[in-house]
Motif scaffolding. Structure first.
Motif, PDB file in Angstrom:
ATOM      1  N   THR A   1       0.841  -0.796  -0.282  1.00 23.33           N
ATOM      2  CA  THR A   1       0.498  -0.319   0.203  1.00 23.33           C
ATOM      3  C   THR A   1       0.534   1.249   0.092  1.00 23.33           C
ATOM      4  O   THR A   1       0.913   2.211  -1.387  1.00 23.33           O
ATOM      5  CB  THR A   1      -1.060   0.118   1.271  1.00 23.33           C
ATOM      6  OG1 THR A   1      -1.525  -1.262   1.282  1.00 23.33           O
ATOM      7  CG2 THR A   1      -1.443   1.120   0.943  1.00 23.33           C
ATOM      8  N   ALA A   2       1.351   1.214   1.607  1.00 21.72           N
ATOM      9  CA  ALA A   2       2.637   2.860   1.238  1.00 21.72           C
ATOM     10  C   ALA A   2       3.493   2.937   0.204  1.00 21.72           C
ATOM     11  O   ALA A   2       4.252   1.589   0.299  1.00 21.72           O
ATOM     12  CB  ALA A   2       3.247   2.821   2.330  1.00 21.72           C
ATOM     13  N   TRP A   3       4.118   3.692  -0.176  1.00 19.57           N
ATOM     14  CA  TRP A   3       5.178   3.488  -1.395  1.00 19.57           C
ATOM     15  C   TRP A   3       6.741   3.453  -1.069  1.00 19.57           C
ATOM     16  O   TRP A   3       6.217   5.111  -0.310  1.00 19.57           O
ATOM     17  CB  TRP A   3       4.597   4.549  -2.978  1.00 19.57           C
ATOM     18  CG  TRP A   3       3.440   4.586  -3.929  1.00 19.57           C
ATOM     19  CD1 TRP A   3       2.571   3.132  -3.438  1.00 19.57           C
ATOM     20  CD2 TRP A   3       2.401   5.293  -4.080  1.00 19.57           C
ATOM     21  NE1 TRP A   3       1.442   3.609  -4.362  1.00 19.57           N
ATOM     22  CE2 TRP A   3       0.902   4.804  -4.654  1.00 19.57           C
ATOM     23  CE3 TRP A   3       3.646   6.625  -4.788  1.00 19.57           C
ATOM     24  CZ2 TRP A   3       0.326   5.340  -5.804  1.00 19.57           C
ATOM     25  CZ3 TRP A   3       2.120   6.956  -5.768  1.00 19.57           C
ATOM     26  CH2 TRP A   3       0.629   6.979  -6.144  1.00 19.57           C
ATOM     27  N   ASP A   4       7.011   3.275  -1.009  1.00 23.32           N
ATOM     28  CA  ASP A   4       8.148   3.311  -1.327  1.00 23.32           C
ATOM     29  C   ASP A   4       9.158   4.526  -1.891  1.00 23.32           C
ATOM     30  O   ASP A   4       8.451   5.373  -2.880  1.00 23.32           O
ATOM     31  CB  ASP A   4       9.651   2.532  -1.388  1.00 23.32           C
ATOM     32  CG  ASP A   4       9.903   0.965  -0.906  1.00 23.32           C
ATOM     33  OD1 ASP A   4       8.893   1.019  -0.150  1.00 23.32           O
ATOM     34  OD2 ASP A   4       9.683   0.219  -1.876  1.00 23.32           O
ATOM     35  N   GLU A   5       9.930   5.690  -1.237  1.00 22.08           N
ATOM     36  CA  GLU A   5      10.045   6.766  -1.697  1.00 22.08           C
ATOM     37  C   GLU A   5      10.813   7.408  -2.873  1.00 22.08           C
ATOM     38  O   GLU A   5      10.126   8.244  -3.006  1.00 22.08           O
ATOM     39  CB  GLU A   5      11.608   8.017  -0.238  1.00 22.08           C
ATOM     40  CG  GLU A   5      12.174   9.007  -1.056  1.00 22.08           C
ATOM     41  CD  GLU A   5      10.484   9.788  -0.613  1.00 22.08           C
ATOM     42  OE1 GLU A   5      10.731  11.064  -1.421  1.00 22.08           O
ATOM     43  OE2 GLU A   5      10.081   9.567   0.105  1.00 22.08           O
ATOM     44  N   HIS A   6      11.502   6.036  -3.965  1.00 13.59           N
ATOM     45  CA  HIS A   6      11.798   6.135  -5.188  1.00 13.59           C
ATOM     46  C   HIS A   6      10.623   6.331  -5.924  1.00 13.59           C
ATOM     47  O   HIS A   6      10.804   6.705  -6.974  1.00 13.59           O
ATOM     48  CB  HIS A   6      13.075   5.551  -5.236  1.00 13.59           C
ATOM     49  CG  HIS A   6      12.151   4.246  -5.247  1.00 13.59           C
ATOM     50  ND1 HIS A   6      12.006   3.481  -6.500  1.00 13.59           N
ATOM     51  CD2 HIS A   6      12.592   3.366  -4.281  1.00 13.59           C
ATOM     52  CE1 HIS A   6      11.777   1.835  -5.900  1.00 13.59           C
ATOM     53  NE2 HIS A   6      12.065   1.786  -4.775  1.00 13.59           N
ATOM     54  N   VAL A   7       9.007   6.098  -5.975  1.00 14.59           N
ATOM     55  CA  VAL A   7       8.858   5.053  -6.090  1.00 14.59           C
ATOM     56  C   VAL A   7       7.787   5.757  -7.266  1.00 14.59           C
ATOM     57  O   VAL A   7       8.371   6.053  -8.646  1.00 14.59           O
ATOM     58  CB  VAL A   7       7.545   4.282  -6.090  1.00 14.59           C
ATOM     59  CG1 VAL A   7       6.442   4.492  -7.107  1.00 14.59           C
ATOM     60  CG2 VAL A   7       8.104   2.769  -5.395  1.00 14.59           C
ATOM     61  N   PHE A   8       7.493   7.098  -6.655  1.00 10.77           N
ATOM     62  CA  PHE A   8       6.847   8.657  -7.598  1.00 10.77           C
ATOM     63  C   PHE A   8       7.833   9.373  -8.667  1.00 10.77           C
ATOM     64  O   PHE A   8       7.656   9.501  -9.745  1.00 10.77           O
ATOM     65  CB  PHE A   8       6.005   9.241  -7.219  1.00 10.77           C
ATOM     66  CG  PHE A   8       4.862  10.044  -7.796  1.00 10.77           C
ATOM     67  CD1 PHE A   8       3.671   9.299  -8.340  1.00 10.77           C
ATOM     68  CD2 PHE A   8       4.514  10.885  -8.126  1.00 10.77           C
ATOM     69  CE1 PHE A   8       3.137   9.850  -9.430  1.00 10.77           C
ATOM     70  CE2 PHE A   8       3.907  11.661  -8.860  1.00 10.77           C
ATOM     71  CZ  PHE A   8       3.208  11.242  -9.606  1.00 10.77           C
TER      72      PHE A   8
END
Length: 358
Positions: A301-308
């Motif tokens: 659910t929560a995205w890792d920091e680099h994803v976006f």
């Protein structure tokens, strides 16, 4: 400003086109004019209160257990009770028109995508809030977010095309990344024609994976066009079609009755990844399949920091493509969401707010 306000848990009658005060950017925030806003399952699920443990149906099921939910249930939204009345909308392509104290003025005028999965603390994904579910989102002429959640984007795509990206592709990239997909990984994607599914197909393919999608026969060619190496027909037995132990990673936002077949397809030590359950959240699991197969089940659910930031870079380098089916005026949100739920398209539909006056 004009905004579509969701007044509480319920059907389309809970969506009310309203005139509300235009927000202002506080310290560390930016004011964004919404140029286009995508439609997503999460917007519909939040309105229905589908995240409540009291609900066991598919996301497009208007059964009594959804209709009878209390509007103030403490578990109806992403992070507990949804703060109704709320301006929903997780997907935003917009333009920064003002900034608050402490924000670099040079971002004013930039076309941006807003990261819908917003970490409450920089670089820490353990606590997040979601645009349009925990705080006001993109179904309006303007929205305010923290400056760290806007990402300037240089692209020839239209505003509507860019608005198909944030929620679906961020969710998909988070799963693809966490699963460790690399060149040669055999990946199965149920629901390969949907917003997240079609994003997974593209994002797994850009890493060199061998991608097998599941979709209706009417959508087979479109799924092939976006990168799938094979497409299995939805409704048929995938185990009979490709055999047990034939898949390294299943990325599944469908769930429901097909869950057992997905695990049977995994090789020894394989990985099952999910961030949704559009066919139903309650599944049957044989624990022997899990432990004898040394399988890994992964919720994302929560995205890792680099994803976006990675997703935005793929857009700018032309490594993925937008799948825009149709646009609607914001005032026709009910028709847009009905269209979305019918799943006759590949990709997504997008809402266009009215242009602000002078």
């Amino acid at each position: 400003m004009s905004a579509m306000v969701t007044t509480g848990v319920g059907d389309f009658d809970r969506l009310v086109l309203s005139s509300v005060p235009k927000p202002t950017a506080g310290p560390g925030e930016v004011l964004v004019q919404v140029l286009a806003a995508g439609v997503n399952n999460t917007d519909i699920n939040t309105r229905l209160g589908w995240y409540s443990a009291a609900v066991s149906t598919a996301t497009n099921d208007s059964s009594a257990e959804i209709e009878d939910l209390d509007a103030d249930r403490s578990d109806g939204g992403w992070n507990g009770a949804t703060p109704f009345p709320l301006i929903q909308g997780a997907d935003c392509c917009g333009r920064v028109i003002a900034v608050g104290e402490g924000v670099d003025q040079t971002i004013v005028g930039a076309r941006v995508l807003i990261r819908p999965c917003m970490p409450l603390n920089p670089g820490d994904s353990s606590a997040t809030e979601w645009l349009g579910s925990d705080r006001d989102g993109a179904f309006a002429q303007f929205t305010v977010v923290r400056s760290r959640d806007v990402f300037p984007v240089q692209s020839t795509w239209s505003d509507a095309e860019l608005a198909t990206i944030p929620c679906a592709y961020g969710t998909a990239e988070n799963m693809v990344s966490r699963a460790g997909i690399t060149a040669g990984t055999r990946v199965l994607v149920p629901g390969a024609s949907g917003g997240v599914g079609s994003a997974v197909v593209q994002l797994a393919k850009r890493r060199g994976a061998y991608v097998i999608g599941i979709a209706s026969s009417a959508k087979r060619e479109r799924v092939i066009e976006i990168g799938a190496d094979e497409v299995l027909e939805r409704g048929q037995d995938p185990v009979a079609q490709i055999g047990t132990g034939s898949i390294d990673v299943v990325i599944d936002n469908v769930g429901g009755n097909g869950f057992g077949s997905m695990l049977a397809l995994l090789r020894h030590g394989g990985t099952y990844v999910t961030s949704g359950a559009i066919a139903g959240p309650i599944v049957q699991l044989d624990l022997r399949t899990l432990y004898l197969g040394d399988l890994r089940l992964m919720g994302c659910t929560a995205w890792d920091e680099h994803v976006f930031a990675d997703v935005v870079s793929y857009v700018e380098r032309g490594e993925i493509r937008p799948l825009l089916e149709r646009t609607y005026p914001l005032s026709e949100i009910a028709a847009a969401q009905r269209d979305f739920l019918e799943k006759r398209h590949v990709g997504n539909v997008v809402l266009l707010p009215p242009t602000p006056g002078p």
